[in-house]
Design an enzyme around this catalytic site. Structure first.
Site, short mmCIF file in Angstrom:
data_model
loop_
_atom_site.label_atom_id
_atom_site.label_comp_id
_atom_site.label_asym_id
_atom_site.label_seq_id
_atom_site.Cartn_x
_atom_site.Cartn_y
_atom_site.Cartn_z
N LYS A 158 48.83 40.21 30.28
CA LYS A 158 48.10 40.63 31.48
C LYS A 158 49.07 41.23 32.49
O LYS A 158 50.21 40.79 32.61
CB LYS A 158 47.41 39.43 32.13
CG LYS A 158 46.30 38.80 31.29
CD LYS A 158 45.60 37.68 32.07
CE LYS A 158 44.39 37.18 31.32
NZ LYS A 158 43.65 36.14 32.10
N GLU A 200 49.28 34.73 28.42
CA GLU A 200 48.45 33.52 28.34
C GLU A 200 47.95 33.35 26.92
O GLU A 200 47.76 34.33 26.20
CB GLU A 200 47.22 33.65 29.27
CG GLU A 200 47.53 33.50 30.73
CD GLU A 200 46.28 33.66 31.61
OE1 GLU A 200 45.19 33.99 31.08
OE2 GLU A 200 46.41 33.44 32.81
N LEU A 203 41.83 32.72 25.09
CA LEU A 203 40.67 31.86 24.83
C LEU A 203 39.58 32.74 24.23
O LEU A 203 39.24 33.77 24.79
CB LEU A 203 40.20 31.18 26.12
CG LEU A 203 41.26 30.35 26.87
CD1 LEU A 203 40.68 29.72 28.12
CD2 LEU A 203 41.84 29.27 25.95
N HIS A 208 32.84 32.31 32.15
CA HIS A 208 33.53 32.70 33.38
C HIS A 208 32.85 31.98 34.54
O HIS A 208 31.71 32.30 34.88
CB HIS A 208 33.46 34.21 33.56
CG HIS A 208 34.20 34.70 34.76
ND1 HIS A 208 33.79 35.75 35.52
CD2 HIS A 208 35.33 34.24 35.34
CE1 HIS A 208 34.64 35.94 36.51
NE2 HIS A 208 35.57 35.05 36.43
N HIS A 235 33.55 44.27 32.02
CA HIS A 235 34.03 43.69 33.28
C HIS A 235 33.15 44.00 34.47
O HIS A 235 33.55 43.81 35.61
CB HIS A 235 35.50 44.07 33.53
CG HIS A 235 36.38 43.68 32.37
ND1 HIS A 235 36.61 42.36 32.03
CD2 HIS A 235 37.04 44.42 31.46
CE1 HIS A 235 37.38 42.32 30.96
NE2 HIS A 235 37.64 43.55 30.58
N GLU A 275 38.58 31.84 40.36
CA GLU A 275 38.00 32.17 39.05
C GLU A 275 38.63 31.29 37.98
O GLU A 275 39.85 31.17 37.91
CB GLU A 275 38.30 33.62 38.67
CG GLU A 275 37.58 34.65 39.51
CD GLU A 275 37.75 36.05 38.92
OE1 GLU A 275 38.40 36.20 37.85
OE2 GLU A 275 37.23 36.97 39.53
N ASN A 289 39.92 35.47 44.28
CA ASN A 289 39.45 36.61 45.06
C ASN A 289 39.40 36.21 46.53
O ASN A 289 38.79 35.20 46.89
CB ASN A 289 38.08 37.05 44.59
CG ASN A 289 38.09 37.44 43.13
OD1 ASN A 289 39.01 38.11 42.69
ND2 ASN A 289 37.10 36.99 42.39
N ARG A 291 37.90 37.49 49.15
CA ARG A 291 36.85 38.25 49.85
C ARG A 291 35.50 37.61 49.60
O ARG A 291 35.36 36.74 48.74
CB ARG A 291 36.81 39.68 49.30
CG ARG A 291 36.55 39.68 47.80
CD ARG A 291 36.04 40.99 47.24
NE ARG A 291 35.48 40.78 45.91
CZ ARG A 291 36.15 40.67 44.78
NH1 ARG A 291 37.46 40.75 44.80
NH2 ARG A 291 35.54 40.47 43.64
N ARG A 337 21.98 42.22 39.14
CA ARG A 337 22.52 43.41 39.80
C ARG A 337 21.81 44.62 39.21
O ARG A 337 21.95 44.91 38.01
CB ARG A 337 24.01 43.55 39.53
CG ARG A 337 24.84 42.44 40.09
CD ARG A 337 26.30 42.83 39.97
NE ARG A 337 27.16 41.74 40.35
CZ ARG A 337 28.47 41.85 40.53
NH1 ARG A 337 29.06 43.02 40.34
NH2 ARG A 337 29.20 40.82 40.89
C1 MV4 Z 1 41.22 35.86 29.69
C2 MV4 Z 1 40.35 35.82 28.59
C3 MV4 Z 1 40.68 35.00 27.54
N1 MV4 Z 1 41.81 34.25 27.58
N2 MV4 Z 1 42.31 35.08 29.70
C4 MV4 Z 1 39.07 39.44 31.99
C5 MV4 Z 1 38.97 39.70 33.42
C6 MV4 Z 1 40.04 38.93 34.07
N3 MV4 Z 1 39.60 38.43 35.33
C7 MV4 Z 1 40.39 37.85 33.11
N4 MV4 Z 1 39.76 38.20 31.87
C8 MV4 Z 1 39.90 37.44 30.77
N5 MV4 Z 1 40.98 36.62 30.76
C9 MV4 Z 1 42.59 34.31 28.66
N6 MV4 Z 1 43.71 33.57 28.69
C10 MV4 Z 1 39.23 36.64 28.60
C11 MV4 Z 1 39.01 37.46 29.70
C12 MV4 Z 1 37.80 38.24 29.64
C13 MV4 Z 1 36.75 38.00 30.53
C14 MV4 Z 1 36.83 37.06 31.53
C15 MV4 Z 1 35.80 36.85 32.40
C16 MV4 Z 1 34.64 37.58 32.28
C17 MV4 Z 1 34.53 38.51 31.31
C18 MV4 Z 1 35.57 38.75 30.43
C19 MV4 Z 1 35.44 39.70 29.43
C20 MV4 Z 1 36.47 39.92 28.57
C21 MV4 Z 1 37.65 39.20 28.68
#
Ligand code: MV4
Length: 446
Positions: A158, A200, A203, A208, A235, A275, A289, A291, A337
């Site tokens: 990331k 990371e 997962l 979320h 996203h 988050e 976030n 905001r 939305r």
């Molecule tokens: C992740 C993940 C799986 N494992 N981190 C995507 C947006 C960003 N805010 C973090 N994201 C993710 N991080 C780990 N270690 C999967 C995502 C992710 C995701 C997270 C939240 C909502 C939708 C998503 C869609 C794809 C991947």
């Protein structure tokens, strides 16, 4: 309390902030681009100032123009809404340097959380659980190999300056690591001018889940429970719920205690959202976030609180005036939305709205700046309305949502209302058993 607030935003969120101001007896200043002269947020404001041409970089992101508008009109505070300048630490600092109040956290907390590595490091120190991964930035491929070897594949690279899914690369096995690492770096450098990356454990089927908090300027912090935002495509969130169908009241209390204790130690102020990814009964912090969020209304409905009013009150120096025990959760809320997009291809559909009818009735809320005759301009985000329903149980909320979607009429442009109708009728959605991957597959199968 402030006498006049400038709202540095457009669309439904500008109206949302105006409504809170009006109820507090605060005068409002709207700013708008030349493309938004006929917009509802301009019509409903006490005063308005044109700040530039249509492109956001020349208007809603034009810091000198916005600061000038505020000083000419005598605004004492600026509310940034979401998007645009809401997470720009430099803007927050400049607002304060001009003797006005930025309605949000300090610029130093905005900077800290804008750097995802710094945010994670702060949360780790304060006892918030994280996804296993690197200790801070990963400077080279050798370090990446060591970290990945230790935590095990699959891993995710990331960007420190990323967030919201930009600049992420999965390495499923050791053979994929070099390419993922170099691509993530190059993309981060191109997109953010900052090639710092971290690693990371990936997962594979999380939910979320995010936690809403408010902090006053005197050290008090409370939370307003979680929102489940797993239903997103590329996203972009499409539908959010409060509470999460997957979380028990005990899990909420425990997460809330950990998070508010951390923010108290950090000296955080105003509104914020932490988050988390949630999988196998475990929460792992990923980002914060700094905001107000698009989906804040679902929290407002279950908690019976006006989060924007609270943001304004707290920014003016008021005490929270209530504790965690005073915050209770009633029923279930769901937000859709609704965007001006083709519901199959998701390509934007700007144009003239020839007729408009919003649903109503018990437990139905519509946050929108649409009206019959409005021209949806092509220059900005395609979200045109948020439909929020509240009911005693999740099943009641689903039934109410179906009814409200059937009543909603936006004529002249295509919207995603038909897509929301398909989601609401789907047995898997109704079961509440979905992960962040469900909607992508659902849309692909339509
Ligand atoms: C992740 C993940 C799986 N494992 N981190 C995507 C947006 C960003 N805010 C973090 N994201 C993710 N991080 C780990 N270690 C999967 C995502 C992710 C995701 C997270 C939240 C909502 C939708 C998503 C869609 C794809 C991947």
């Amino acid at each position: 309390m402030f006498g006049k607030i400038l709202i540095a935003n457009r669309g439904e969120i500008a109206l949302r902030i105006q409504r809170a101001c009006r109820e507090l007896g605060i005068a409002t200043v709207a700013v708008h681009s030349t493309a938004d002269s006929e917009a509802m947020h301009v019509r409903l404001a006490d005063e308005s100032v044109c700040i530039g041409p249509p492109a956001a970089k020349d208007s809603y992101l034009n810091i000198p123009a916005i600061l000038s508008a505020a000083s000419i009109t005598g605004a004492e505070a600026i509310h940034p809404g979401y998007g645009f300048l809401s997470e720009n630490a430099r803007f927050a600092e400049m607002v304060e340097d001009h003797g006005m109040t930025f309605i949000g956290p300090s610029s130093s907390h905005i900077s800290m959380m804008g750097d995802k590595i710094a945010a994670k490091e702060a949360m780790r120190t304060l006892g918030v659980p994280l996804v296993p991964g690197s200790d801070g930035a990963v400077p080279d491929l050798q370090t990446a190999e060591q970290v990945a070897g230790k935590i095990g594949y699959p891993v995710l690279i990331k960007a420190a300056a990323g967030g919201g899914g930009r600049g992420m690369k999965v390495a499923r096995q050791a053979a994929d690591l070099e390419e993922a690492f170099q691509t993530a770096r190059a993309e981060a450098r191109a997109a953010f001018g900052n090639d710092a990356v971290y690693i990371e454990k990936y997962l594979d089927r999380p939910r979320h889940i995010e936690l809403q908090v408010l902090a006053d300027n005197h050290g008090d912090v409370v939370h307003f429970g979680e929102r489940d935002c797993s239903l997103q495509r590329r996203h972009q969130k499409l539908l959010e719920e409060a509470g999460s169908p997957a979380i028990s009241p005990e899990e909420r209390d425990r997460l809330g205690e950990t998070a508010t204790a951390a923010l108290r130690k950090l000296g955080y102020r105003n509104a914020g959202t932490l988050e988390f990814l949630y999988q196998d009964g475990q929460f792992a912090f990923i980002e914060m976030n700094t905001r107000l969020q698009v989906e804040h209304p679902v929290t407002e409905m279950v908690c019976g609180i006006d989060l924007v009013r609270e943001q304004i009150r707290l920014a003016s120096g008021a005490h929270l005036g209530y504790g965690q025990r005073d915050i209770t959760f009633t029923g279930h809320a769901i937000e859709c939305r609704i965007t001006a997009e083709d519901p199959r291809t998701f390509s934007p559909t700007p144009g003239r709205v020839t007729a408009y009818h919003a649903p109503g009735g018990l437990g139905v809320r519509v946050d929108s700046a649409l009206y019959a005759g409005y021209f949806v301009p092509p220059y900005y985000d395609s979200m045109v309305a948020k439909l929020i329903v509240h009911a005693p149980t999740r099943q009641d909320a689903i039934n109410r949502l179906r009814r409200a979607l059937d009543e909603f009429a936006v004529v002249g442009i295509q919207t995603t209302i038909p897509l929301h109708q398909r989601i609401v009728d789907d047995p898997q959605f109704q079961s509440g058993e979905y992960t962040i991957h469900w909607l992508e597959n659902f849309v692909a199968g339509l």
